[in-house]
Scaffold this active site. Structure first.
Site, PDB file in Angstrom:
ATOM      1  N   SER A 121       0.837  -1.201   0.000  1.00  0.00           N
ATOM      2  CA  SER A 121       0.000   0.000   0.000  1.00  0.00           C
ATOM      3  C   SER A 121       0.871   1.250   0.000  1.00  0.00           C
ATOM      4  CB  SER A 121      -0.926   0.009   1.231  1.00  0.00           C
ATOM      5  OG  SER A 121      -1.786   1.131   1.185  1.00  0.00           O
ATOM      6  N   LYS A 171      -4.234  -7.192   2.641  1.00  0.00           N
ATOM      7  CA  LYS A 171      -4.278  -6.100   1.670  1.00  0.00           C
ATOM      8  C   LYS A 171      -5.689  -5.959   1.078  1.00  0.00           C
ATOM      9  CE  LYS A 171      -2.790  -2.758  -0.967  1.00  0.00           C
ATOM     10  NZ  LYS A 171      -3.342  -2.825  -2.269  1.00  0.00           N
ATOM     11  N   HIS A 174      -7.675  -4.215   3.604  1.00  0.00           N
ATOM     12  CA  HIS A 174      -7.217  -2.811   3.584  1.00  0.00           C
ATOM     13  C   HIS A 174      -7.940  -2.036   2.487  1.00  0.00           C
ATOM     14  CE1 HIS A 174      -4.650   0.204   1.609  1.00  0.00           C
ATOM     15  NE2 HIS A 174      -4.181   0.517   2.799  1.00  0.00           N
ATOM     16  N   ASN A 175      -8.025  -2.611   1.318  1.00  0.00           N
ATOM     17  CA  ASN A 175      -8.677  -1.906   0.217  1.00  0.00           C
ATOM     18  C   ASN A 175     -10.185  -1.818   0.427  1.00  0.00           C
ATOM     19  OD1 ASN A 175      -6.057  -2.043  -0.807  1.00  0.00           O
ATOM     20  ND2 ASN A 175      -6.781  -2.237  -2.914  1.00  0.00           N
ATOM     21  N   GLU A 178     -10.577   1.010   2.561  1.00  0.00           N
ATOM     22  CA  GLU A 178     -10.296   2.189   1.736  1.00  0.00           C
ATOM     23  C   GLU A 178     -11.528   2.594   0.916  1.00  0.00           C
ATOM     24  OE1 GLU A 178      -6.628   1.823  -0.707  1.00  0.00           O
ATOM     25  OE2 GLU A 178      -7.947   2.292  -2.378  1.00  0.00           O
TER      26      GLU A 178
END
Lengths: 298, 298, 298, 298
Positions: A121, A171, A174-175, A178
């Site tokens: 990231s 990840k 995480h997105n 986001e």
């Protein structure tokens, strides 16, 4: 350390520079020769093919992939398998689905090749001057390559997440977060924009970036966007989705986690990609049928 | 500058210390004498009543309110009206509805009293060492009190937003965004928690706080929370809503702004406050009726 | 016509009776002998095994599966493959994923066996006295078995949807819509229940079932539920999800259709299955960190 | 019975015919003389003004308002107050906010005038041949006017809901449910439309209208819409919101009921009214900032 880097796009090129800044030696390859030449000019050793790249590395070799997920990753791993040997290491730094990474890890393990799935990231800026890594793979072997991550991440900006797959899973989530955060920010500015006051959005975002509860990098980027285009008149509100947000919802569906906010943020991206929606057409037609409400014609 | 501060709760007390750190003189009053004594020990001039506080200020007076919105603010302004004079200033630093602030501003204007609605973010920590302010009111008078905000905010952490009401409107939207961001973060960790890997959440939050796209204060606080209680076993997932998130949705409904993510985050807070939902009961009953699906008994 | 029916649960038993009401001959088998005995008492020919069932049918045979999706369907088709012959027909009436049905159709086609995927709606009541069918498979062969559907459906209650898979796809979407409609109904009654008036819910549902825009079977069932338990005090609001709602969202994610309402209705079912949510815990912890808001302890 | 009907739009005109079909005498008034003439031709007694209408009624008078909510209702009640006398009855059949109806009821009570708030569902068709009524007001007086509702509703299609306001509250929630159901139906057809099969939507809606769990009037109307325009090519997917859906969410916010599905359905209507969204612009700008993702230009 010596690293063979495959994939010299926006992220890969910056990562090569970042590694070299910290004294690592980079052997670089990309399908586009111009990309190889560019990074060679900056100090990397150019490779003309995957096998050329492998041949220029000293065992135990470290090959870092920075290419789009799916076919490109699969193809490269297929090419690398006969070229690498037991004890070599593949770092897969793309936005791959974690199930693909588990499959690759198991597949390569049979050959004694160590696989690390690394969620990355921080965008292009992060790749260049300090990224954020979530790293899954063998914990002992991880220690041998940890300097690479320590050097190219921001301080405290990497984490060993556990067995293979866990890096890309983290990840993915995480997105997903986001997507939700971006939607919340977008919706907030829409209320400001439609409300009764005449705000300077760049100034609001600047203020919110300093001391507020919602301060963070996204708000800083919002300020930057508004400085460049104060009412975003030049930008169309089409928000593409690159995969991980969708996967987060799919994973939530599998484990029965309630993620209505992230799911809705993904759905709104899909809506933004459409000029008109079939869902809306059906509802407009129904209103016309029962209430005689006029429809607008396409 | 000299400021009369009314309301010495978590936020007000810290703000008093913050102002005094920067050389401002604080005359302090609160309904609870103990709160007045505490801040007096730290150097503020104690006041025994609203009128005592006003009498201890030199015109043009600045009175800063740091009390809950609604009745408390209304009552204080009613008390202050006969005590203040033309040219005096009221700073309303609570989480009031912007329409109340517009009403107060118009009301006080008739008496020549200047009203500023100041949305304050950053929590207790911010109030103490650097807050974030969104400030609505007269632009010329604002310049005379700007030093107060500059000194007690973090660098770049205040913004003049326009006419009265615009400060609290911006704070309302700030909190709406906050609701959405918090929900996205919560949902993300729920997927991590239900997924196939065994994460150390504090370590994940630490990593995401450094270099990632979703870095920011909320993620730093998440790390802190997980350090204290690694799986949050001691905390019940009841998320109260203090008003601004709800108001953001109400405002969106009025101006027909599409805020599905913020609206859903508010709705999930309401759901979290219920042990069981009537909505769920109805659906469980329907499934039983048409499909013979067993219901769970309350 | 003569039909071999496998699976005599709530739906299958009723369907057998329905077929026999219309003069069709049913050869029935189920893993539970008691279920076979029960339907035999009502006039069906009992079979003691899958092969026994097949042996009792005259070619071209029609075998109708009414069993849970996934493994049970897969296993039965595996068992049937060596027992059936070219020209025979399998009707798969369960709630299978359409991709499984496409796979089965292609697989069986190699043996000359015709496969029909039949989404069945209407609940137990429908299976008994008039179901609703969405039918995918070969259009010419369909005509030969159409009487079965015509006889056991309500008037106008079946549709040939196209090639194999299209029947179960339509049923999947039907259930996605059902999830959304049920959630809307549940939420509406929750607002009635929390609002300022004291409604007789059964009377409201009765009224809405007659002449209103939202009239339909679900509202009629709501009336019935409220007649039995006026405030649903005996029912816990846990709403399980059996698959198709989830699949509808997954399919929407694949084709980038915006289905925020259906997705949210699925998410709320997941939420209803949890006593507490990790997502809520995270948010409660964050509020405590930045605002000092008290948490409730688990 | 004798009824003075004010408001002869789509709903009012049909209601007049419906009442006259059942032997009631209608004195009719509308601001548009053409509307009065039209209904007079069908047998109603025309009135040239509100006072003319009142003068043509025999006490205790019944005046039924069928006009848009807000100002039009307020104005008419203001006009009627001096013209009516104790014991007269006003039936307010529009889509008014329930708080307005409570206000009107209290206001008129002082004059001895009885007020009934009547939520009316069923569309134009229902007004003509059988409506659905939710009726709030005095329970004893209700009995005296019950024949009007019994005669013009479908069988079982009216309900006395309790004190003044409860009728319009129930109608508000009815429409909130309607929004959610319509969105679910729309989204479902969007998945069908984007999915891998080529459906005849009218045939699907026809099938689902007969025997399925989701059968109901809305699905029947969907069939009708698709018969007229098979892919809805002529209709733009702009879905206006007339108030009650929005009010349902506002009420839910006030009583802290979790209505994420209804709220999302309202938000999607707002989204449908926009060609582009500011929320989307912000998110597209952010993606460009951190990931270098290309934006589309407005």
């Amino acid at each position: 350390m010596q690293v063979g880097l495959i994939g010299l796009g926006k992220m890969g090129h910056n990562l090569a520079l970042n590694m070299m800044d910290h004294g690592h030696q980079v052997v670089a390859y990309d399908l586009h020769k111009a990309a190889v030449d560019a990074v060679a000019k900056d100090g990397a050793t150019p490779a003309s093919s995957v096998s050329d790249l492998v041949s220029k590395l000293t065992p135990p070799r470290i090959v870092w992939l920075m290419v789009p997920h799916g076919k490109p990753v699969d193809n490269l791993i297929d090419q690398l398998k006969p070229l690498l040997q037991s004890g070599d290491i593949i770092i897969e730094g793309g936005n791959s689905h974690y199930k693909d990474s588990i499959r690759h890890a198991e597949d390569l393990k049979k050959l004694g090749i160590h696989f690390f799935d690394v969620g990355t990231s921080g965008g292009m800026e992060g790749a260049r001057h300090g990224a954020c890594y979530m790293i899954g793979g063998d914990p002992e072997v991880f220690k041998t390559i940890e300097p690479l991550f320590r050097d190219t991440a921001v301080p405290n900006g990497y984490v060993y997440t556990g067995r293979a797959g866990s890096g890309h899973f983290a990840k993915m989530v995480h997105n997903g977060i986001e997507y939700g955060m971006m939607a919340a920010i977008g919706e907030g500015f829409e209320v400001l924009e439609k409300g009764p006051f005449d705000y300077n959005f760049a100034e609001i975002a600047r203020c919110w970036s300093n001391g507020s509860v919602i301060r963070g990098w996204l708000m800083e980027l919002a300020e930057k966007s508004f400085r460049e285009d104060p009412r975003l008149d030049k930008i169309k509100g089409v928000v593409h989705a690159s995969g991980e947000g969708q996967w987060t919802v799919q994973e939530a569906l599998e484990v029965e986690a309630a993620v209505p906010v992230i799911a809705t943020s993904v759905m709104m991206r899909y809506r933004s990609m459409q000029d008109d929606s079939f869902s809306g057409k059906v509802q407009a037609a129904l209103r016309n049928e029962f209430g005689g409400h006029a429809v607008e014609h396409a």
